[in-house]
Design a protein around this motif. Structure first.
Motif, PDB file in Angstrom:
ATOM      1  N   MET A 132       0.844  -1.191   0.000  1.00  0.00           N
ATOM      2  CA  MET A 132       0.000   0.000   0.000  1.00  0.00           C
ATOM      3  C   MET A 132       0.878   1.239   0.000  1.00  0.00           C
ATOM      4  O   MET A 132       1.740   1.382   0.854  1.00  0.00           O
ATOM      5  N   GLU A 159      -2.896  -8.122  12.833  1.00  0.00           N
ATOM      6  CA  GLU A 159      -2.743  -7.308  11.627  1.00  0.00           C
ATOM      7  C   GLU A 159      -1.459  -6.497  11.721  1.00  0.00           C
ATOM      8  O   GLU A 159      -0.930  -6.289  12.805  1.00  0.00           O
ATOM      9  N   PHE A 162       0.705  -0.018  11.901  1.00  0.00           N
ATOM     10  CA  PHE A 162       0.809   1.093  10.957  1.00  0.00           C
ATOM     11  C   PHE A 162       1.004   2.384  11.734  1.00  0.00           C
ATOM     12  O   PHE A 162       0.855   2.412  12.954  1.00  0.00           O
ATOM     13  N   THR A 199      -2.312  -0.633   5.540  1.00  0.00           N
ATOM     14  CA  THR A 199      -2.937  -1.401   4.468  1.00  0.00           C
ATOM     15  C   THR A 199      -4.092  -0.590   3.871  1.00  0.00           C
ATOM     16  O   THR A 199      -4.461   0.462   4.406  1.00  0.00           O
ATOM     17  N   ASP A 200      -4.690  -1.094   2.806  1.00  0.00           N
ATOM     18  CA  ASP A 200      -5.845  -0.409   2.215  1.00  0.00           C
ATOM     19  C   ASP A 200      -6.952  -0.202   3.250  1.00  0.00           C
ATOM     20  O   ASP A 200      -7.523   0.882   3.347  1.00  0.00           O
ATOM     21  N   GLU A 201      -7.262  -1.237   4.016  1.00  0.00           N
ATOM     22  CA  GLU A 201      -8.325  -1.150   5.024  1.00  0.00           C
ATOM     23  C   GLU A 201      -7.964  -0.145   6.116  1.00  0.00           C
ATOM     24  O   GLU A 201      -8.806   0.632   6.573  1.00  0.00           O
ATOM     25  N   GLN A 202      -6.709  -0.156   6.548  1.00  0.00           N
ATOM     26  CA  GLN A 202      -6.266   0.788   7.571  1.00  0.00           C
ATOM     27  C   GLN A 202      -6.296   2.217   7.035  1.00  0.00           C
ATOM     28  O   GLN A 202      -6.680   3.144   7.748  1.00  0.00           O
TER      29      GLN A 202
END
Length: 144
Positions: A1, A57, A60, A76-79
């Protein structure tokens, strides 16, 4: 990401003081905000970073820029979507300009609006190769 940067393409659209960022991290991410780390030296554009650690997970970070006119995340994308929604929720409903989330290469953006959901973010991505934005505003023209 790639890194996601949350900012405003307008002169006065994004303003987030360091103190507000720090208290909002604690409010928004609670015990998962494992640390708030001041960045070393005045040469860094980042004055504080929050590390978010969750079981199961990848960790970040969320970075606050010294100028107070942007934040970024390396999750990540979701984060990244979670950070976008969190960031928009701590800014005024009418911040004085548009709030965008852009990738570090500036390949596209999402305009973050009050009350958005994850689905709204995914549906409103603008690809700059297909639809390049006009960033400069003049009194006679309206931009996106």
């Amino acid at each position: 990401m790639p890194t996601i940067i949350i900012l405003s393409p307008d002169a006065d659209g994004f303003e987030l003081a360091k103190d507000r960022f720090e208290e909002s991290i604690v409010d928004g991410f609670g015990a998962q905000a494992a640390s708030l780390v001041p960045r070393a030296g005045d040469e860094s554009p980042v004055d504080v970073a929050a590390r978010i650690d969750r079981p199961g997970e990848p960790a970040f970070q969320i970075f606050h820029f010294r100028t107070g006119d942007s934040i970024s995340t390396d999750g990540t994308d979701e984060q990244a979507v979670e950070v976008m929604l969190w960031a928009r929720s701590i800014l005024p409903d009418d911040p004085g300009g548009r709030i965008w989330a852009v990738d570090e290469a500036y390949n596209g953006h999402v305009e973050l609006r009050t009350g958005m959901t994850k689905d709204d973010i995914e549906a409103s991505r603008v690809d700059h190769a297909v639809d390049p934005p006009e960033l400069l505003q003049t009194p006679r023209e309206c931009t996106r």
